[in-house]
Design a protein around this motif. Structure first.
Motif, PDB file in Angstrom:
ATOM      1  N   SER A 116       1.024  -1.057   0.063  1.00  0.00           N
ATOM      2  CA  SER A 116      -0.244   0.296   0.328  1.00  0.00           C
ATOM      3  C   SER A 116       0.944   1.079  -0.360  1.00  0.00           C
ATOM      4  O   SER A 116       2.304   1.331   0.587  1.00  0.00           O
ATOM      5  CB  SER A 116      -0.997   0.336   0.938  1.00  0.00           C
ATOM      6  N   ILE A 117       0.400   2.331  -0.421  1.00  0.00           N
ATOM      7  CA  ILE A 117       1.305   3.749  -0.984  1.00  0.00           C
ATOM      8  C   ILE A 117       0.782   4.054   0.354  1.00  0.00           C
ATOM      9  O   ILE A 117      -0.840   4.403  -0.018  1.00  0.00           O
ATOM     10  CB  ILE A 117       1.264   3.981  -1.910  1.00  0.00           C
ATOM     11  N   SER A 118       0.648   4.077   1.684  1.00  0.00           N
ATOM     12  CA  SER A 118      -0.096   4.991   2.806  1.00  0.00           C
ATOM     13  C   SER A 118      -0.148   6.988   2.688  1.00  0.00           C
ATOM     14  O   SER A 118       0.050   6.904   4.181  1.00  0.00           O
ATOM     15  CB  SER A 118      -0.056   4.169   3.924  1.00  0.00           C
ATOM     16  N   GLY A 119       0.933   6.978   1.970  1.00  0.00           N
ATOM     17  CA  GLY A 119       1.034   9.194   1.460  1.00  0.00           C
ATOM     18  C   GLY A 119       2.160   8.982   2.490  1.00  0.00           C
ATOM     19  O   GLY A 119       2.812   8.782   1.368  1.00  0.00           O
ATOM     20  N   GLY A 120       2.041  10.060   2.437  1.00  0.00           N
ATOM     21  CA  GLY A 120       3.745  10.736   2.249  1.00  0.00           C
ATOM     22  C   GLY A 120       3.026  12.357   2.627  1.00  0.00           C
ATOM     23  O   GLY A 120       2.350  13.105   2.736  1.00  0.00           O
TER      24      GLY A 120
ATOM     25  N   LEU B   6      -2.775  19.360  -4.210  1.00  0.00           N
ATOM     26  CA  LEU B   6      -2.513  18.062  -5.155  1.00  0.00           C
ATOM     27  C   LEU B   6      -2.670  16.733  -4.201  1.00  0.00           C
ATOM     28  O   LEU B   6      -2.449  16.003  -4.725  1.00  0.00           O
ATOM     29  CB  LEU B   6      -0.657  18.019  -4.757  1.00  0.00           C
ATOM     30  N   ILE B   7      -2.594  17.122  -3.525  1.00  0.00           N
ATOM     31  CA  ILE B   7      -2.486  15.491  -2.383  1.00  0.00           C
ATOM     32  C   ILE B   7      -3.825  15.095  -2.353  1.00  0.00           C
ATOM     33  O   ILE B   7      -3.751  14.348  -2.934  1.00  0.00           O
ATOM     34  CB  ILE B   7      -2.338  15.485  -0.242  1.00  0.00           C
ATOM     35  N   LYS B   8      -4.869  16.346  -2.541  1.00  0.00           N
ATOM     36  CA  LYS B   8      -6.189  15.592  -2.121  1.00  0.00           C
ATOM     37  C   LYS B   8      -6.806  15.046  -3.474  1.00  0.00           C
ATOM     38  O   LYS B   8      -7.125  14.135  -3.987  1.00  0.00           O
ATOM     39  CB  LYS B   8      -7.568  17.139  -2.440  1.00  0.00           C
ATOM     40  N   ARG B   9      -6.098  15.426  -5.158  1.00  0.00           N
ATOM     41  CA  ARG B   9      -6.265  14.966  -6.552  1.00  0.00           C
ATOM     42  C   ARG B   9      -5.413  13.662  -6.432  1.00  0.00           C
ATOM     43  O   ARG B   9      -5.760  12.487  -6.773  1.00  0.00           O
ATOM     44  CB  ARG B   9      -5.847  15.873  -7.593  1.00  0.00           C
ATOM     45  N   ILE B  11      -4.848  11.290  -3.439  1.00  0.00           N
ATOM     46  CA  ILE B  11      -5.766  10.456  -2.263  1.00  0.00           C
ATOM     47  C   ILE B  11      -6.287   8.947  -3.004  1.00  0.00           C
ATOM     48  O   ILE B  11      -6.167   8.447  -2.702  1.00  0.00           O
ATOM     49  CB  ILE B  11      -5.471  10.873  -1.475  1.00  0.00           C
ATOM     50  N   PRO B  12      -6.650   9.889  -3.745  1.00  0.00           N
ATOM     51  CA  PRO B  12      -8.095   8.545  -4.245  1.00  0.00           C
ATOM     52  C   PRO B  12      -7.548   7.188  -5.087  1.00  0.00           C
ATOM     53  O   PRO B  12      -7.568   6.294  -4.594  1.00  0.00           O
ATOM     54  CB  PRO B  12      -9.430   9.451  -5.117  1.00  0.00           C
ATOM     55  N   GLY B  13      -7.046   7.450  -5.952  1.00  0.00           N
ATOM     56  CA  GLY B  13      -5.550   6.347  -6.334  1.00  0.00           C
ATOM     57  C   GLY B  13      -4.720   5.705  -6.086  1.00  0.00           C
ATOM     58  O   GLY B  13      -4.667   4.837  -6.185  1.00  0.00           O
ATOM     59  N   GLY B  23      -5.045   5.202   4.823  1.00  0.00           N
ATOM     60  CA  GLY B  23      -3.831   5.491   4.138  1.00  0.00           C
ATOM     61  C   GLY B  23      -3.617   6.958   4.292  1.00  0.00           C
ATOM     62  O   GLY B  23      -4.156   7.727   5.352  1.00  0.00           O
ATOM     63  N   ALA B  24      -3.796   7.818   3.194  1.00  0.00           N
ATOM     64  CA  ALA B  24      -2.865   9.184   3.044  1.00  0.00           C
ATOM     65  C   ALA B  24      -4.448  10.108   3.934  1.00  0.00           C
ATOM     66  O   ALA B  24      -5.588   9.630   3.671  1.00  0.00           O
ATOM     67  CB  ALA B  24      -2.564   9.661   1.985  1.00  0.00           C
TER      68      ALA B  24
END
Lengths: 309, 309
Positions: A116-120, B6-9, B11-13, B23-24
């Protein structure tokens, strides 16, 4: 080699605690989080524009490389990756489309191993893009394959072919997670690491961790086609490139010599498409010596360079 | 605010797997690693020269800040930190003495919470120094304090004082690990986060995660002495600075209004030296409104800025 010098000076002073099984100095940190059969692996790895890639590589491939390098560190402990975080250092004005491409590459590699890519986070970078990957994974508690576990008279093996990675492999390789897991499950591997800084440099690390020496057979070292082509155009020899180019991301490991033939046979059956080479043995006397039919033993320095040229 | 967009766009993917609980999008990623009473927290945070610090700060303080920011993310989940990795991006010619000072600062903060520094790496940075910290920790499984858990009619609290952090606090603060743990153990906290991007910006995050709105009381917001001094010299008002300066690294949380007085009393007894302020309440109608005796309700934008000036 400067990084290694720096790290070596810092390691003895690093803070530790009761959870820490292995701190700095191996492919991953190893933590005991209280699960009977498993230990937690923890690692960070960064790629920096102009150092590890250039823009002409294409951003998807840069993303692939960033995650694969961290996955290769998990492979180097025969581990199973769980989750990764992505820190992007973005130069001002960096196009969002490129960020999407980077993530596409990261996701391609994450999907291969159910990571999983759990953010950053994204931070501004004053010049050039960087991607720092943090990764956690599991290692089997009963089969912790540390560098220092190398033993005298072990046979030394390497997967794949070495050298010439810069022509493309350094971007597109797939971390040897499956191969390392198979090795740890089927053979009593002693030491394991990935070849990231060039065979000679990484052997130096094995040597320092174990206090033992290594004897290489020049003719047994698997030299890539790319290294051979580059050598024909001039500069260092193909063997020299295999020893020092780096970024091969192959597995380097040792096993009792008595198991060498059995391992080679089993490997061929399990991974028929991937070469496995016995390239030498572990000896008591420190240093790395390379033996060839033509020249007899030659001492390698830590770059795998000067003494051999 | 660009980072959030940027992050908001992205996250869903993002790739997920069965271990991923969160996750994020919260202060830390949360992973279920199969321990009955605990969940694993995983986070990365970077500081970049010229963005988060300048060289005149002194390197020990830069090291302190780098680790403390990551610790503050663990605090924001009422977690207990275990181990951290340090990625140093070093400009060419960077003095090793400075690296030692950075590590001194990191170790000062690690020692406060028995966190191990389990390695990391150094990479070349083409311009300016950066420090990226990866951290893991535990959160109690039964008390996962996510942003989305904010409830209608909750009382909203913040620790300490806000604004003017750039005069020194942003470098020297101590993450509110102890305070957050105490809160989670003694009260049924609903949502918790740390104030890193300025109260107004972070409230925006709480709002987005929960789908609820917030009503602030202007007179209740704890404005720091530093913000007041700066305001006297001109520019934004002291309150404006408290809303938008950022890097306060205080705890922002909500709890049932019926528990507010009890909590304030218990807090005063346990942490007599640290202010705790009830600054508003959670409402059904989206948006952040700030009420003051002089002006009545004013809508805050996500920077806590334009509409209020």
């Amino acid at each position: 080699m400067k990084e290694f010098e720096l790290i070596k000076r810092l390691i003895p002073g690093l803070a530790t605690n009761k959870e820490t099984v292995v701190g700095a100095g191996d492919d991953c940190a190893v933590l005991d989080v209280g699960i009977a059969e498993k230990l937690l692996l923890f690692k960070t790895d960064a790629v920096v524009e102009g150092v590890h890639f250039t823009r002409d590589a294409g951003w998807t491939r840069v993303g692939r490389k960033a995650l694969s390098r961290a996955l290769s560190d998990i492979a180097a402990m025969a581990g199973e990756p769980i989750s990764a975080l992505v820190t992007l250092g973005l130069p001002s004005g960096f196009d969002f489309k490129n960020v999407e491409e980077i993530y596409q590459g990261i996701h391609e590699r994450a999907a291969l191993f159910d990571v999983s890519i759990s953010g950053g986070e994204t931070v501004r970078s004053t010049q050039g893009l960087f991607i720092s990957i943090s990764i956690i994974g599991w290692a089997p508690r009963s089969r912790l394959l540390l560098r220092k576990n190398m033993r005298r008279a072990d046979a030394l093996f390497v997967t794949g072919e070495l050298g010439g990675s810069l022509t493309g492999k350094h971007l597109d390789f797939i971390a040897r997670i499956e191969e390392a897991k198979w090795l740890a499950e089927h053979f009593e591997i002693h030491a394991l690491m990935d070849v990231s800084d060039g065979l000679a440099g990484d052997l130096q690390r094995l040597m320092e961790a174990s206090g033992l020496g290594i004897e290489l057979l020049a003719e047994a070292i698997p030299v890539s086609k790319e290294a051979k082509i580059a050598a024909r155009r001039g500069g260092p020899s193909a063997l020299q490139r295999a020893l020092s180019d780096g970024e091969d991301f192959e597995l380097l490991f040792t096993v009792s010599a008595s198991k060498a033939v059995e391992l080679l046979d089993a490997w061929k059956e399990r991974f028929p498409g991937l070469k496995l080479s016995c390239i030498g043995k572990v000896v008591a006397e420190k240093g790395i010596r390379i033996l060839s039919k033509k020249r007899g033993p030659v001492e390698l320095d830590c770059d795998g360079y000067d003494h051999f040229q």
